[in-house]
Design a protein around this motif. Structure first.
Motif, PDB file in Angstrom:
ATOM      1  N   GLU A 181       0.830  -1.213   0.000  1.00 22.16           N
ATOM      2  CA  GLU A 181       0.000   0.000   0.000  1.00 22.16           C
ATOM      3  C   GLU A 181       0.862   1.260   0.000  1.00 22.16           C
ATOM      4  O   GLU A 181       0.570   2.215  -0.722  1.00 22.16           O
ATOM      5  CB  GLU A 181      -0.909   0.031   1.233  1.00 22.16           C
ATOM      6  N   ILE A 182       1.901   1.251   0.802  1.00 24.26           N
ATOM      7  CA  ILE A 182       2.799   2.406   0.869  1.00 24.26           C
ATOM      8  C   ILE A 182       3.507   2.596  -0.461  1.00 24.26           C
ATOM      9  O   ILE A 182       3.619   3.710  -0.965  1.00 24.26           O
ATOM     10  CB  ILE A 182       3.799   2.245   2.039  1.00 24.26           C
ATOM     11  N   SER A 183       3.960   1.497  -1.048  1.00 20.60           N
ATOM     12  CA  SER A 183       4.621   1.559  -2.352  1.00 20.60           C
ATOM     13  C   SER A 183       3.697   2.174  -3.396  1.00 20.60           C
ATOM     14  O   SER A 183       4.113   3.029  -4.189  1.00 20.60           O
ATOM     15  CB  SER A 183       5.047   0.156  -2.784  1.00 20.60           C
ATOM     16  N   LYS A 184       2.465   1.741  -3.391  1.00 18.87           N
ATOM     17  CA  LYS A 184       1.493   2.270  -4.355  1.00 18.87           C
ATOM     18  C   LYS A 184       1.252   3.756  -4.114  1.00 18.87           C
ATOM     19  O   LYS A 184       1.256   4.549  -5.055  1.00 18.87           O
ATOM     20  CB  LYS A 184       0.182   1.490  -4.261  1.00 18.87           C
ATOM     21  N   TYR A 185       1.070   4.152  -2.860  1.00 18.80           N
ATOM     22  CA  TYR A 185       0.813   5.556  -2.553  1.00 18.80           C
ATOM     23  C   TYR A 185       2.005   6.435  -2.948  1.00 18.80           C
ATOM     24  O   TYR A 185       1.835   7.533  -3.469  1.00 18.80           O
ATOM     25  CB  TYR A 185       0.482   5.774  -1.071  1.00 18.80           C
ATOM     26  N   LEU A 186       3.212   5.947  -2.695  1.00 21.72           N
ATOM     27  CA  LEU A 186       4.426   6.713  -3.023  1.00 21.72           C
ATOM     28  C   LEU A 186       4.783   6.610  -4.507  1.00 21.72           C
ATOM     29  O   LEU A 186       5.754   7.211  -4.942  1.00 21.72           O
ATOM     30  CB  LEU A 186       5.610   6.244  -2.178  1.00 21.72           C
ATOM     31  N   THR A 187       4.023   5.859  -5.257  1.00 21.99           N
ATOM     32  CA  THR A 187       4.260   5.591  -6.682  1.00 21.99           C
ATOM     33  C   THR A 187       5.711   5.180  -6.952  1.00 21.99           C
ATOM     34  O   THR A 187       6.363   5.687  -7.852  1.00 21.99           O
ATOM     35  CB  THR A 187       3.837   6.786  -7.590  1.00 21.99           C
ATOM     36  N   LEU A 188       6.180   4.230  -6.158  1.00 16.36           N
ATOM     37  CA  LEU A 188       7.569   3.771  -6.299  1.00 16.36           C
ATOM     38  C   LEU A 188       7.823   3.143  -7.663  1.00 16.36           C
ATOM     39  O   LEU A 188       8.940   3.237  -8.184  1.00 16.36           O
ATOM     40  CB  LEU A 188       7.923   2.793  -5.178  1.00 16.36           C
ATOM     41  N   SER A 189       6.823   2.524  -8.249  1.00 12.71           N
ATOM     42  CA  SER A 189       7.020   1.888  -9.559  1.00 12.71           C
ATOM     43  C   SER A 189       7.371   2.909 -10.642  1.00 12.71           C
ATOM     44  O   SER A 189       7.926   2.544 -11.681  1.00 12.71           O
ATOM     45  CB  SER A 189       5.786   1.099  -9.963  1.00 12.71           C
ATOM     46  N   SER A 190       7.122   4.192 -10.390  1.00 18.84           N
ATOM     47  CA  SER A 190       7.474   5.224 -11.377  1.00 18.84           C
ATOM     48  C   SER A 190       8.935   5.667 -11.262  1.00 18.84           C
ATOM     49  O   SER A 190       9.428   6.385 -12.128  1.00 18.84           O
ATOM     50  CB  SER A 190       6.556   6.448 -11.224  1.00 18.84           C
ATOM     51  N   ILE A 191       9.621   5.219 -10.231  1.00 20.53           N
ATOM     52  CA  ILE A 191      11.024   5.606 -10.034  1.00 20.53           C
ATOM     53  C   ILE A 191      11.893   4.683 -10.876  1.00 20.53           C
ATOM     54  O   ILE A 191      12.038   3.500 -10.585  1.00 20.53           O
ATOM     55  CB  ILE A 191      11.427   5.536  -8.547  1.00 20.53           C
ATOM     56  N   LYS A 192      12.443   5.222 -11.947  1.00 20.65           N
ATOM     57  CA  LYS A 192      13.223   4.423 -12.891  1.00 20.65           C
ATOM     58  C   LYS A 192      14.727   4.687 -12.814  1.00 20.65           C
ATOM     59  O   LYS A 192      15.515   3.854 -13.247  1.00 20.65           O
ATOM     60  CB  LYS A 192      12.760   4.707 -14.331  1.00 20.65           C
ATOM     61  N   ASP A 193      15.122   5.846 -12.270  1.00 20.68           N
ATOM     62  CA  ASP A 193      16.538   6.212 -12.283  1.00 20.68           C
ATOM     63  C   ASP A 193      17.232   6.007 -10.934  1.00 20.68           C
ATOM     64  O   ASP A 193      18.381   6.398 -10.766  1.00 20.68           O
ATOM     65  CB  ASP A 193      16.717   7.657 -12.770  1.00 20.68           C
ATOM     66  N   HIS A 194      16.555   5.394  -9.983  1.00 22.47           N
ATOM     67  CA  HIS A 194      17.130   5.062  -8.678  1.00 22.47           C
ATOM     68  C   HIS A 194      16.693   3.641  -8.332  1.00 22.47           C
ATOM     69  O   HIS A 194      15.485   3.386  -8.271  1.00 22.47           O
ATOM     70  CB  HIS A 194      16.619   6.002  -7.578  1.00 22.47           C
ATOM     71  N   PRO A 195      17.634   2.733  -8.087  1.00 25.32           N
ATOM     72  CA  PRO A 195      17.210   1.422  -7.587  1.00 25.32           C
ATOM     73  C   PRO A 195      16.502   1.633  -6.253  1.00 25.32           C
ATOM     74  O   PRO A 195      16.926   2.466  -5.453  1.00 25.32           O
ATOM     75  CB  PRO A 195      18.521   0.660  -7.385  1.00 25.32           C
ATOM     76  N   TRP A 196      15.431   0.909  -6.015  1.00 25.42           N
ATOM     77  CA  TRP A 196      14.712   1.076  -4.762  1.00 25.42           C
ATOM     78  C   TRP A 196      14.208  -0.258  -4.246  1.00 25.42           C
ATOM     79  O   TRP A 196      14.053  -1.219  -4.977  1.00 25.42           O
ATOM     80  CB  TRP A 196      13.564   2.073  -4.908  1.00 25.42           C
ATOM     81  N   HIS A 197      13.958  -0.264  -2.933  1.00 26.48           N
ATOM     82  CA  HIS A 197      13.428  -1.447  -2.257  1.00 26.48           C
ATOM     83  C   HIS A 197      12.599  -0.958  -1.076  1.00 26.48           C
ATOM     84  O   HIS A 197      13.010  -0.045  -0.373  1.00 26.48           O
ATOM     85  CB  HIS A 197      14.580  -2.331  -1.765  1.00 26.48           C
TER      86      HIS A 197
END
Length: 154
Positions: free
Chosen positions: A112-128
């Motif tokens: 839920e947090i990932s979706k709210y923060l729109t993490l899937s849109s972050i393409k230029d920084h590896p994230w977890h």
């Protein structure tokens, strides 16, 4: 944030920690699998945010600790996260998000947090994003292990 990140890490090391919000900054060195990290825990109060960029030089990782029970502050977390990611000094930084307080009733899941923060849109920084509970240490090792696997790759 209800606990400083340094306190968060000390809880991982089974030390008794009395938490309070960070005023200014704290620095702590930790070692994970023979990898040394110098961690700067910077206060999240609005009055301190304008000085955050003084800590950005040579930053390899951004660690954001999100209170999974505080839906209202997630708006602020998202705004500040994207400001940080846009800063030139952080263009090579990877992002680790700890979704803290997963032991609490009615908390948001990491998904839920990932979706709210729109993490899937972050393409230029590896994230977890890592579910965790600072009180028990659950999930902390997994997040830090992700960092060690990324250390020196960028």
């Amino acid at each position: 944030m209800t606990a400083t990140f340094c306190n968060f890490l000390l809880s991982l090391m089974n030390e008794v920690v009395h938490t309070s919000p960070t005023i200014g900054s704290n620095v702590e060195e930790i070692v994970v699998k023979n990898t040394h990290f110098l961690m700067w825990d910077i206060g999240g109060q609005e009055s301190l945010r304008s000085s955050w960029n003084t800590y950005y030089s040579n930053t390899e990782f951004i660690i954001l600790v999100v209170d999974s029970t505080d839906r209202e502050r997630l708006v602020i977390s998202k705004e500040e996260l994207y400001k940080m990611l846009a800063h030139e000094d952080l263009r090579k930084a990877a992002l680790l998000i700890f979704a803290n307080k997963q032991d609490m009733k009615d908390c948001m899941s990491a998904a839920e947090i990932s979706k709210y923060l729109t993490l899937s849109s972050i393409k230029d920084h590896p994230w977890h994003i890592q579910s965790c509970c600072a009180l028990t240490g659950e999930g902390l090792c997994q997040g830090l292990e992700w960092m060690t696997s990324r250390a020196g790759l960028r």
